[in-house]
Write a protein that holds these residues in place. Structure first.
Motif, PDB file in Angstrom:
ATOM      1  N   GLU A  37      -6.049 -17.686 -11.567  1.00  0.00           N
ATOM      2  CA  GLU A  37      -5.176 -17.435 -12.709  1.00  0.00           C
ATOM      3  C   GLU A  37      -5.983 -16.912 -13.890  1.00  0.00           C
ATOM      4  OE1 GLU A  37      -3.779 -21.523 -11.003  1.00  0.00           O
ATOM      5  OE2 GLU A  37      -5.658 -20.528 -11.494  1.00  0.00           O
ATOM      6  N   SER A  38      -5.301 -16.190 -14.757  1.00  0.00           N
ATOM      7  CA  SER A  38      -5.905 -15.744 -16.011  1.00  0.00           C
ATOM      8  C   SER A  38      -4.805 -15.515 -17.033  1.00  0.00           C
ATOM      9  CB  SER A  38      -6.723 -14.469 -15.805  1.00  0.00           C
ATOM     10  OG  SER A  38      -5.901 -13.417 -15.358  1.00  0.00           O
ATOM     11  N   GLY A  39      -5.197 -15.383 -18.287  1.00  0.00           N
ATOM     12  CA  GLY A  39      -4.244 -15.033 -19.337  1.00  0.00           C
ATOM     13  C   GLY A  39      -3.871 -16.167 -20.268  1.00  0.00           C
ATOM     14  N   GLY A  40      -4.330 -17.367 -20.006  1.00  0.00           N
ATOM     15  CA  GLY A  40      -4.019 -18.467 -20.904  1.00  0.00           C
ATOM     16  C   GLY A  40      -4.619 -18.262 -22.284  1.00  0.00           C
ATOM     17  N   ASP A  41      -3.939 -18.792 -23.299  1.00  0.00           N
ATOM     18  CA  ASP A  41      -4.398 -18.573 -24.674  1.00  0.00           C
ATOM     19  C   ASP A  41      -3.675 -19.553 -25.582  1.00  0.00           C
ATOM     20  OD1 ASP A  41      -5.105 -15.428 -26.426  1.00  0.00           O
ATOM     21  OD2 ASP A  41      -5.720 -17.490 -26.839  1.00  0.00           O
ATOM     22  N   SER A  42      -4.017 -19.501 -26.864  1.00  0.00           N
ATOM     23  CA  SER A  42      -3.329 -20.278 -27.892  1.00  0.00           C
ATOM     24  C   SER A  42      -2.440 -19.339 -28.694  1.00  0.00           C
ATOM     25  CB  SER A  42      -4.336 -20.945 -28.822  1.00  0.00           C
ATOM     26  OG  SER A  42      -5.129 -21.869 -28.116  1.00  0.00           O
TER      27      SER A  42
END
Length: 122
Positions: free
Chosen positions: A6-11
């Motif tokens: 997975e990728s793309g996580g952020d605040s």
């Protein structure tokens, strides 16, 4: 065994959007689903897609705000999240499950990514 990343996580702030990606080592006709887990809570199903047929299913709590899509050639499944709320905060996982359909129960999935953190602040 299928490998998932997975990728793309952020605040982000409340009302914002994020797109998560899940790249698989292989798809076949399996469901690729998204789950999330918040601190102190059980892992919750969001929905999934069978990339070969584009059949998608969503959990009622995210219907209308989240959309799952797939790029079969790139072996990548996307989770587009809109109108994010603080309660959407958590670690988001993708998982590979049965052939042809997407059950909501985590135990039906036997390959998992490492997870990506999403934090929504007010």
């Amino acid at each position: 065994e299928v490998q998932l990343v997975e990728s793309g996580g952020d605040s982000v702030k409340t009302g914002g959007s994020l797109r998560l990606s899940c790249t698989a080592s292989e798809l076949n006709n399996r469901c690729i689903a998204w789950f999330r887990q918040s601190t102190g809570k059980e892992r919750e199903g969001i929905g999934g897609i069978v990339p070969a047929t584009r059949r998608t299913e969503y959990h009622a709590s995210v219907k209308g705000r989240f959309m799952i899509s797939a790029d079969y050639a790139e072996k990548t499944v996307f989770l587009q999240m809109n109108s994010l709320r603080p309660e959407d905060t958590g670690v988001y996982y993708c998982a590979a499950g049965p052939i042809g359909f997407c059950p909501i129960t985590a135990s039906r999935y036997n390959a998992w990514g490492q997870g990506t953190q999403v934090t929504v602040s007010s």
